[in-house]
Design a protein around this motif. Sequence first.
Motif, PDB file in Angstrom:
ATOM      1  N   GLU A  95      55.912  35.497  45.299  1.00 20.30           N
ATOM      2  CA  GLU A  95      56.066  35.131  43.886  1.00 20.30           C
ATOM      3  C   GLU A  95      54.760  34.580  43.319  1.00 20.30           C
ATOM      4  O   GLU A  95      54.390  34.889  42.188  1.00 20.30           O
ATOM      5  CB  GLU A  95      57.211  34.121  43.706  1.00 20.30           C
ATOM      6  CG  GLU A  95      58.584  34.706  43.965  1.00 20.30           C
ATOM      7  CD  GLU A  95      58.909  35.914  43.106  1.00 20.30           C
ATOM      8  OE1 GLU A  95      58.624  35.883  41.892  1.00 20.30           O
ATOM      9  OE2 GLU A  95      59.437  36.889  43.648  1.00 20.30           O
ATOM     10  N   GLN A  96      54.065  33.767  44.105  1.00 19.82           N
ATOM     11  CA  GLN A  96      52.777  33.218  43.664  1.00 19.82           C
ATOM     12  C   GLN A  96      51.759  34.349  43.495  1.00 19.82           C
ATOM     13  O   GLN A  96      51.001  34.370  42.525  1.00 19.82           O
ATOM     14  CB  GLN A  96      52.254  32.181  44.662  1.00 19.82           C
ATOM     15  CG  GLN A  96      50.963  31.521  44.220  1.00 19.82           C
ATOM     16  CD  GLN A  96      51.128  30.738  42.931  1.00 19.82           C
ATOM     17  OE1 GLN A  96      52.077  29.989  42.769  1.00 19.82           O
ATOM     18  NE2 GLN A  96      50.198  30.905  42.005  1.00 19.82           N
ATOM     19  N   ARG A 154      49.577  38.855  37.585  1.00 12.82           N
ATOM     20  CA  ARG A 154      49.869  38.969  36.151  1.00 12.82           C
ATOM     21  C   ARG A 154      48.813  38.246  35.315  1.00 12.82           C
ATOM     22  O   ARG A 154      48.350  38.761  34.302  1.00 12.82           O
ATOM     23  CB  ARG A 154      51.254  38.414  35.841  1.00 12.82           C
ATOM     24  CG  ARG A 154      52.369  39.315  36.309  1.00 12.82           C
ATOM     25  CD  ARG A 154      53.734  38.790  35.857  1.00 12.82           C
ATOM     26  NE  ARG A 154      54.775  39.437  36.603  1.00 12.82           N
ATOM     27  CZ  ARG A 154      55.503  38.857  37.566  1.00 12.82           C
ATOM     28  NH1 ARG A 154      55.331  37.588  37.867  1.00 12.82           N
ATOM     29  NH2 ARG A 154      56.421  39.532  38.209  1.00 12.82           N
ATOM     30  N   ARG A 155      48.396  37.052  35.760  1.00 14.06           N
ATOM     31  CA  ARG A 155      47.340  36.317  35.057  1.00 14.06           C
ATOM     32  C   ARG A 155      46.034  37.102  35.058  1.00 14.06           C
ATOM     33  O   ARG A 155      45.354  37.189  34.042  1.00 14.06           O
ATOM     34  CB  ARG A 155      47.117  34.948  35.709  1.00 14.06           C
ATOM     35  CG  ARG A 155      47.927  33.866  35.085  1.00 14.06           C
ATOM     36  CD  ARG A 155      47.499  32.490  35.618  1.00 14.06           C
ATOM     37  NE  ARG A 155      48.703  31.777  35.968  1.00 14.06           N
ATOM     38  CZ  ARG A 155      49.102  31.465  37.191  1.00 14.06           C
ATOM     39  NH1 ARG A 155      48.370  31.749  38.223  1.00 14.06           N
ATOM     40  NH2 ARG A 155      50.245  30.855  37.390  1.00 14.06           N
ATOM     41  N   GLN A 210      42.005  35.566  40.296  1.00 14.38           N
ATOM     42  CA  GLN A 210      41.875  34.152  39.983  1.00 14.38           C
ATOM     43  C   GLN A 210      40.778  33.500  40.832  1.00 14.38           C
ATOM     44  O   GLN A 210      40.950  32.398  41.348  1.00 14.38           O
ATOM     45  CB  GLN A 210      43.214  33.434  40.178  1.00 14.38           C
ATOM     46  CG  GLN A 210      44.363  34.009  39.359  1.00 14.38           C
ATOM     47  CD  GLN A 210      44.137  33.821  37.870  1.00 14.38           C
ATOM     48  OE1 GLN A 210      44.118  32.714  37.387  1.00 14.38           O
ATOM     49  NE2 GLN A 210      43.941  34.916  37.156  1.00 14.38           N
ATOM     50  N   LYS A 229      52.405  37.438  42.726  1.00 11.58           N
ATOM     51  CA  LYS A 229      52.758  38.185  41.507  1.00 11.58           C
ATOM     52  C   LYS A 229      52.304  37.436  40.262  1.00 11.58           C
ATOM     53  O   LYS A 229      51.775  38.044  39.325  1.00 11.58           O
ATOM     54  CB  LYS A 229      54.273  38.455  41.467  1.00 11.58           C
ATOM     55  CG  LYS A 229      54.696  39.472  42.507  1.00 11.58           C
ATOM     56  CD  LYS A 229      56.120  39.949  42.463  1.00 11.58           C
ATOM     57  CE  LYS A 229      57.198  39.047  42.092  1.00 11.58           C
ATOM     58  NZ  LYS A 229      58.541  39.603  42.302  1.00 11.58           N
ATOM     59  N   ARG A 230      52.494  36.116  40.246  1.00 14.04           N
ATOM     60  CA  ARG A 230      52.034  35.326  39.093  1.00 14.04           C
ATOM     61  C   ARG A 230      50.516  35.441  38.929  1.00 14.04           C
ATOM     62  O   ARG A 230      50.015  35.629  37.817  1.00 14.04           O
ATOM     63  CB  ARG A 230      52.447  33.860  39.245  1.00 14.04           C
ATOM     64  CG  ARG A 230      53.914  33.600  38.955  1.00 14.04           C
ATOM     65  CD  ARG A 230      54.223  32.111  38.899  1.00 14.04           C
ATOM     66  NE  ARG A 230      54.041  31.435  40.170  1.00 14.04           N
ATOM     67  CZ  ARG A 230      54.983  31.306  41.104  1.00 14.04           C
ATOM     68  NH1 ARG A 230      56.192  31.797  40.901  1.00 14.04           N
ATOM     69  NH2 ARG A 230      54.731  30.677  42.233  1.00 14.04           N
ATOM     70  N   ASN A 231      49.804  35.331  40.039  1.00 11.82           N
ATOM     71  CA  ASN A 231      48.345  35.430  39.980  1.00 11.82           C
ATOM     72  C   ASN A 231      47.891  36.814  39.530  1.00 11.82           C
ATOM     73  O   ASN A 231      46.936  36.938  38.757  1.00 11.82           O
ATOM     74  CB  ASN A 231      47.722  35.091  41.339  1.00 11.82           C
ATOM     75  CG  ASN A 231      47.815  33.615  41.666  1.00 11.82           C
ATOM     76  OD1 ASN A 231      48.030  32.777  40.795  1.00 11.82           O
ATOM     77  ND2 ASN A 231      47.683  33.291  42.941  1.00 11.82           N
TER      78      ASN A 231
END
Length: 145
Positions: A59-60, A66-67, A31, A62-64
């Motif tokens: 968690e942040q 995945r994006r 990102q 992991k979200r990044n």
Amino acid sequence: MQEYERKQLLERVGREGATIGAQIPEEIDVQGERVELRDFVFEIKRRETIPSGERERVEQAKRNLRRERIERMDRLEEGEISREEGERIAESIIGIDRALEGLQNLGPADVEAEAKAQEIADRKRWTRFMRQALGMDEENTPNRR
């Protein structure tokens, strides 16, 4: 890149065991930010428990990841790229998947919750088996065959 080459790379990335033996990248742009991914994953996994403040950071991340994986998959699927660039993208996607696996199951396991979930699943399987064996459908009425 030829279409068959693209399909081969997509198949390799989507293969179930793609991450077996794969390395987590040392560094990766996620990102728009440079991340020392391998050190981050190993630092988090070394801890026995993750403090609540760190849990949000994980968690942040992991979200990044995945994006970033989605963006790279889109580029691999539809982008005008060379075979070499496609290879690099595919390897980076597999590395991201490996990192996500490493970050997936962190923290102490809730043994009681896991045992209860297993018991419920066993009960459902047994009930389904008995209904089939007795020729019953879901509404407890005999199947007419």
